[in-house]
Design a protein around this motif. Sequence first.
Motif, PDB file in Angstrom:
ATOM      1  N   ALA A 346     -48.903  85.997 -19.081  1.00 35.16           N
ATOM      2  CA  ALA A 346     -48.923  85.115 -18.681  1.00 35.16           C
ATOM      3  C   ALA A 346     -49.811  85.021 -17.780  1.00 35.16           C
ATOM      4  O   ALA A 346     -51.015  84.144 -18.072  1.00 35.16           O
ATOM      5  CB  ALA A 346     -48.086  84.142 -18.012  1.00 35.16           C
ATOM      6  N   VAL A 347     -51.122  85.362 -16.908  1.00 30.78           N
ATOM      7  CA  VAL A 347     -51.668  85.911 -16.007  1.00 30.78           C
ATOM      8  C   VAL A 347     -52.749  86.368 -16.550  1.00 30.78           C
ATOM      9  O   VAL A 347     -53.688  85.231 -16.274  1.00 30.78           O
ATOM     10  CB  VAL A 347     -51.474  86.848 -14.712  1.00 30.78           C
ATOM     11  N   ALA A 348     -52.943  86.955 -17.580  1.00 29.94           N
ATOM     12  CA  ALA A 348     -53.985  87.063 -18.395  1.00 29.94           C
ATOM     13  C   ALA A 348     -54.121  86.298 -18.700  1.00 29.94           C
ATOM     14  O   ALA A 348     -56.205  85.965 -19.431  1.00 29.94           O
ATOM     15  CB  ALA A 348     -53.217  88.789 -19.080  1.00 29.94           C
ATOM     16  N   PHE A 349     -53.765  85.491 -19.781  1.00 26.34           N
ATOM     17  CA  PHE A 349     -53.189  84.457 -20.520  1.00 26.34           C
ATOM     18  C   PHE A 349     -54.487  83.233 -19.575  1.00 26.34           C
ATOM     19  O   PHE A 349     -55.728  83.210 -19.818  1.00 26.34           O
ATOM     20  CB  PHE A 349     -52.885  84.421 -21.001  1.00 26.34           C
ATOM     21  N   LEU A 350     -53.907  83.580 -18.846  1.00 26.28           N
ATOM     22  CA  LEU A 350     -54.507  82.054 -17.784  1.00 26.28           C
ATOM     23  C   LEU A 350     -55.616  82.507 -17.467  1.00 26.28           C
ATOM     24  O   LEU A 350     -57.178  81.698 -16.940  1.00 26.28           O
ATOM     25  CB  LEU A 350     -53.856  81.675 -16.487  1.00 26.28           C
ATOM     26  N   LYS A 361     -56.868  77.383 -14.272  1.00 27.58           N
ATOM     27  CA  LYS A 361     -57.706  77.852 -13.258  1.00 27.58           C
ATOM     28  C   LYS A 361     -56.512  77.902 -12.231  1.00 27.58           C
ATOM     29  O   LYS A 361     -56.130  78.446 -10.792  1.00 27.58           O
ATOM     30  CB  LYS A 361     -58.769  77.906 -12.879  1.00 27.58           C
ATOM     31  N   ASP A 362     -56.142  75.329 -11.669  1.00 23.20           N
ATOM     32  CA  ASP A 362     -55.049  75.636 -10.578  1.00 23.20           C
ATOM     33  C   ASP A 362     -53.691  76.536 -11.106  1.00 23.20           C
ATOM     34  O   ASP A 362     -52.799  76.788 -10.309  1.00 23.20           O
ATOM     35  CB  ASP A 362     -54.925  74.279 -11.327  1.00 23.20           C
ATOM     36  N   GLU A 363     -53.128  76.472 -11.975  1.00 20.68           N
ATOM     37  CA  GLU A 363     -52.117  77.037 -12.075  1.00 20.68           C
ATOM     38  C   GLU A 363     -51.680  78.617 -12.506  1.00 20.68           C
ATOM     39  O   GLU A 363     -51.393  79.478 -11.816  1.00 20.68           O
ATOM     40  CB  GLU A 363     -51.560  77.080 -14.125  1.00 20.68           C
ATOM     41  N   LEU A 364     -53.532  79.734 -12.967  1.00 22.66           N
ATOM     42  CA  LEU A 364     -53.244  80.607 -12.540  1.00 22.66           C
ATOM     43  C   LEU A 364     -53.287  80.836 -10.707  1.00 22.66           C
ATOM     44  O   LEU A 364     -52.422  81.593 -10.065  1.00 22.66           O
ATOM     45  CB  LEU A 364     -54.440  81.129 -12.729  1.00 22.66           C
ATOM     46  N   THR A 365     -53.839  80.101  -9.980  1.00 22.69           N
ATOM     47  CA  THR A 365     -53.400  80.011  -8.383  1.00 22.69           C
ATOM     48  C   THR A 365     -51.871  80.047  -7.976  1.00 22.69           C
ATOM     49  O   THR A 365     -51.471  80.483  -6.897  1.00 22.69           O
ATOM     50  CB  THR A 365     -54.264  78.386  -7.795  1.00 22.69           C
ATOM     51  N   LYS A 366     -51.482  79.407  -9.180  1.00 17.43           N
ATOM     52  CA  LYS A 366     -50.135  78.955  -8.448  1.00 17.43           C
ATOM     53  C   LYS A 366     -48.781  80.020  -8.650  1.00 17.43           C
ATOM     54  O   LYS A 366     -48.122  80.590  -7.811  1.00 17.43           O
ATOM     55  CB  LYS A 366     -49.478  77.576  -9.150  1.00 17.43           C
ATOM     56  N   MET A 367     -49.686  80.739  -9.993  1.00 18.60           N
ATOM     57  CA  MET A 367     -49.008  81.862 -10.209  1.00 18.60           C
ATOM     58  C   MET A 367     -48.946  83.046  -9.339  1.00 18.60           C
ATOM     59  O   MET A 367     -48.299  84.200 -10.104  1.00 18.60           O
ATOM     60  CB  MET A 367     -49.277  82.656 -12.038  1.00 18.60           C
ATOM     61  N   GLY A 368     -49.906  83.081  -8.875  1.00 17.24           N
ATOM     62  CA  GLY A 368     -50.691  84.884  -8.053  1.00 17.24           C
ATOM     63  C   GLY A 368     -51.050  85.252  -8.019  1.00 17.24           C
ATOM     64  O   GLY A 368     -51.236  86.217  -8.146  1.00 17.24           O
ATOM     65  N   GLY A 369     -51.874  84.702  -9.955  1.00 20.70           N
ATOM     66  CA  GLY A 369     -53.380  85.567 -10.164  1.00 20.70           C
ATOM     67  C   GLY A 369     -54.147  86.065  -9.725  1.00 20.70           C
ATOM     68  O   GLY A 369     -54.756  84.628  -8.888  1.00 20.70           O
TER      69      GLY A 369
END
Length: 369
Positions: A346-350, A361-369
């Motif tokens: 999921a992180v790689a996709f984001l 970009k925002d969702e990546l921050t929330k996932m800790g990516g």
Amino acid sequence: MIVAGVFGLLMARAAFADQPTECDRLAGSPTDPNRVGTGIGLYGIEAVDAIAACEKTLAADPNNPRLLFNLGRAHEASGSVGSSSADEMALAGRSHKSAADQNYPAAQVALAAFYWHGSDGFQQDSKQAILLLEKAMASDATEAKSQRRDLFADTTFATDPREAQIQFIKEAADAGDADALHALGLPLSLAEDRQADVVQLWHQAAALGSAQAAFDLARMYFRGKGGLSTNPEEALRLIQKASAGDDPQTWDFAAKAYERGSYGLPKDDKQAARLFRQASDAGNKYALYDLGGFYEDGKGGLPQDSREAARLYKLAADQGNEDAVVALAHDMAEGRGGYEADKAKAVAFLKRAARWSAQAKDELTKMGG
């Protein structure tokens, strides 16, 4: 014009009368009526691989207009989604022109934007842009009409529009062009003191067949804006007229209105699902996401089907729908829709989507990516 359209259709049929190639798989358009295979949205294209595949395939079949169009899309993906390189966009334009010169309709639609904007090595030529779209109408009417509407609307909404383009749209409006009349009303709709002018323009456009004008006018009747008396019945009539038109974006708007029971419409999830599917089948990225949500929740008479929801989210994400990117990332991370739970995936996709999507970009921050 009719002869040119028929000739273009015959050429297109000759171009797609073969088996899918790696170029088709990696760069074919899902909305190209002459595609071979299912195609992939522009934002889903892996540009480096797609360019290499199309160049290799074209080496054996150098004048194939479908493959030339696909190569143009691959360069466009690199230029607008990846590196933002002007050189890549110029290469895209040249490939589209090579295909359009052979009367390939999807390439004519794509090339029209280059002429309209006067970008990436093409001299600005509004008449040439519209001529290309008229030629494409014979076998790619949905995309040609959508491109025309978007070019007109983007121009009238621009902060510093070119006077020649505005004049072209005004002349088209004076000649009774529905899309031009609707587009001229868009910037005026933001000014409280111009609402009466908007109503006049959109009444003309709706009477001439603009589904977008009918829908926008319906909202004004429902709210009693622009000097109009509040009239839910007229709002309902106009939305029904809009949903019976030929604009996939308006089908999606109408579907949302049915889903919410807004603008005087009865709340009707089944009607919403029908319109979402209709717009999805035409490739509308918003409707693809919305229909995916209906499958995820089992709404509108549809079965609850997380796999189908994820499939639709993927199609929408590949066409640049940011909400679909986030939804699909959650499916990957949490193990839904046929995916095994894999946060790293999921992180790689984001991370890939974050090149063009602020939401990713925002969702990546929330996932800790």
